[in-house]
Design an enzyme around this catalytic site. Structure first.
Site, PDB file in Angstrom:
ATOM      1  N   GLY A 102      11.768  35.599  69.305  1.00  6.69           N
ATOM      2  CA  GLY A 102      11.507  36.969  68.871  1.00  6.69           C
ATOM      3  C   GLY A 102      12.766  37.784  68.708  1.00  6.69           C
ATOM      4  O   GLY A 102      13.608  37.496  67.869  1.00  6.69           O
ATOM      5  N   ALA A 143      15.812  33.187  68.191  1.00  4.21           N
ATOM      6  CA  ALA A 143      15.695  34.623  68.384  1.00  4.21           C
ATOM      7  C   ALA A 143      16.395  35.382  67.271  1.00  4.21           C
ATOM      8  O   ALA A 143      17.349  34.887  66.672  1.00  4.21           O
ATOM      9  CB  ALA A 143      16.294  35.026  69.736  1.00  4.21           C
ATOM     10  N   SER A 144      15.904  36.576  67.010  1.00  2.80           N
ATOM     11  CA  SER A 144      16.484  37.479  66.024  1.00  2.80           C
ATOM     12  C   SER A 144      16.601  36.759  64.679  1.00  2.80           C
ATOM     13  O   SER A 144      15.588  36.352  64.117  1.00  2.80           O
ATOM     14  CB  SER A 144      17.835  38.003  66.529  1.00  2.80           C
ATOM     15  OG  SER A 144      18.086  39.271  65.994  1.00  2.80           O
ATOM     16  N   GLY A 145      17.815  36.557  64.143  1.00  4.80           N
ATOM     17  CA  GLY A 145      17.943  35.861  62.871  1.00  4.80           C
ATOM     18  C   GLY A 145      17.408  34.443  62.924  1.00  4.80           C
ATOM     19  O   GLY A 145      16.908  33.911  61.932  1.00  4.80           O
TER      20      GLY A 145
END
Length: 442
Positions: free
Chosen positions: A256, A234-236
């Site tokens: 995501g 997720a994210s990074g």
């Protein structure tokens, strides 16, 4: 199980803890700039209750994990899903009730189970091996060196700048300099036919994430590459997977969270309560932007807002390029929203469902390795011996290095209080591509 054991099938729960009212009492304030209503990693420090978006995302995650569990148990125990759902609602179950419900087959003690196993195997004795025994087996004798080599590069933990301290200390994470070396080592190894990048990360520092994506793309240009997402990407953690190569996830992979956040703590009122005065002398209009002893002024907040928006636009562009979409197609699924793997596939954020076996099959295809050919999986980083871990450990005892020891203890306490938010990623006053919250299924 024995008759006295309890089968803990009793559903899932999410506990969302909010600290704002407590922090207000001691004079601590968090100041946050973020993009998207779902990018709520610091909400526990600036709100007293969860937002509607946080509740909706949490509900979606629990639904996906719970329904997957019910379906798996129903299939494995040859029951229908609604029956399993009722049993979960009735849990925890004592041993005899679990047998009657068909969730387990019998009640025996360990020695009785081993006797049954010996009888089925027609052996007088059983030789039990622990996992450490398997670790001692040379790769060649295990028969895994018979074919082409596939690198498996594992990235686990928060994404951080710099090099890993190493050793037994609190150093888990994907450090940009250390991980870059792994990627380059695999890229430069002529014996490596293909690479699987295995990601298990909630994200972290935005600059470090961008550096790592750049290196992943360079690796992809030299070697066939497949991205395999584990529990969390997720994210990074999602960002570094946007090289344009095939992306595989599990149905329950947390995926995501395309968004950016910046936060800093303001301790001014706490200092006033304690009679502490901090004088700041600066050169440059925004030199005290991330000071913990002053609140943000209007100019500082505008500067941070500008930076967060710019980093967010870059995130959207990287995802659009990696997923071969337009930014306008990606944006509705961004804003910091967390998706489970099954939903992420439907939205085009990942390519297909599967685990490491599927990743091996895909990378063999990309590398033009025959399906029937045996491959050797080469781990990056290689496993360290106990000797290497001991002698790479920084000194962290209270007597020898009290400051380092106290810092490490403080980091652990913060991470226990706020799981999913790695405070090491905030040490540089950085823009963060960080997962909003953590999910632990027990």
């Amino acid at each position: 199980m024995t008759s006295e054991d309890v089968l803990y099938v009793r559903g899932l729960r999410a506990e969302l803890t909010y600290y704002k009212q407590g922090l207000d009492k001691i004079g601590v304030q968090f100041e946050v700039e973020n993009v998207g209503p779902h990018k709520d990693a610091l909400d526990p420090f600036i709100k007293s209750t969860p937002s509607a978006e946080t509740k909706a995302t949490t509900e979606a995650i629990l639904d996906q994990v719970h329904n997957s569990f019910l379906a798996a148990v129903a299939e494995g125990r040859k029951l229908n899903v609604e029956t399993v759902r009722r049993l979960v609602d009735d849990g925890p179950l004592l041993g005899q009730k679990a047998v009657s419900a068909g969730l387990i087959d019998g009640l025996v003690y360990e020695n009785e189970y081993l006797d049954q196993l010996k009888a089925r195997l027609k052996q007088n004795e059983l030789k039990k091996l622990g996992y450490r025994d398997y670790l001692k087996v040379p790769a060649a004798s295990a028969g895994i060196n018979a074919g082409s080599r596939i690198a498996v590069i594992s990235g686990e933990g928060a994404i951080l700048r710099g090099s890993s301290p190493g050793g037994f200390d609190d150093s888990d994470g994907i450090y940009s300099a250390t991980f870059t070396k792994l990627l380059r080592d695999a890229s430069g190894d002529d014996g490596i036919r293909g690479v699987i990048l295995r990601v298990d990360s909630p994200g972290g520092d935005a600059i470090a994430s961008d550096e790592l994506l750049h290196e992943v793309k360079r690796l992809s240009a030299k070697k066939p590459l497949v991205i395999s997402m584990s529990d969390v990407a997720a994210s990074g953690g999602y960002y570094i997977a946007m090289s344009g190569d095939p992306v595989i996830a599990y149905p329950n992979t947390i995926t995501g969270s395309i968004g950016v956040i910046f936060g800093k703590v303001n301790l001014q009122k706490l200092y006033e309560k304690l009679g502490i005065n901090v004088e700041i002398i600066t050169r440059g209009k925004n030199a005290a932007l991330d000071s913990t002893s002053r609140p943000l002024d209007a100019a500082g907040r505008a500067k941070l807002h500008e930076g967060v928006q710019a980093v967010y636009r870059t995130f959207l562009q990287r995802v659009a390029a990696g997923r071969k979409k337009k930014v306008e197609e990606v944006e509705p699924n961004a804003g910091g929203r967390v998706w489970m793997g099954a939903a992420a596939k439907d939205l085009g954020l990942v390519d297909e469902m599967g685990g490491l076996e599927r990743a091996i099959a895909l990378v063999k295809k990309k590398a033009k390795i025959a399906d029937a050919e045996t491959v050797e999986l080469t781990p990056y980083p290689p496993r360290k011996s106990v000797f290497e871990q001991l002698f790479s450990s920084p000194v962290e005892t209270l007597e020898d290095a009290p400051e380092a020891w106290l810092n490490a203890r403080a980091r652990r306490m913060l991470r226990d209080l706020t799981p999913g938010l790695d405070w090491r990623a905030m040490e540089h006053g950085a823009y963060l591509r960080m997962m909003p919250f953590s999910v632990s299924v027990q």
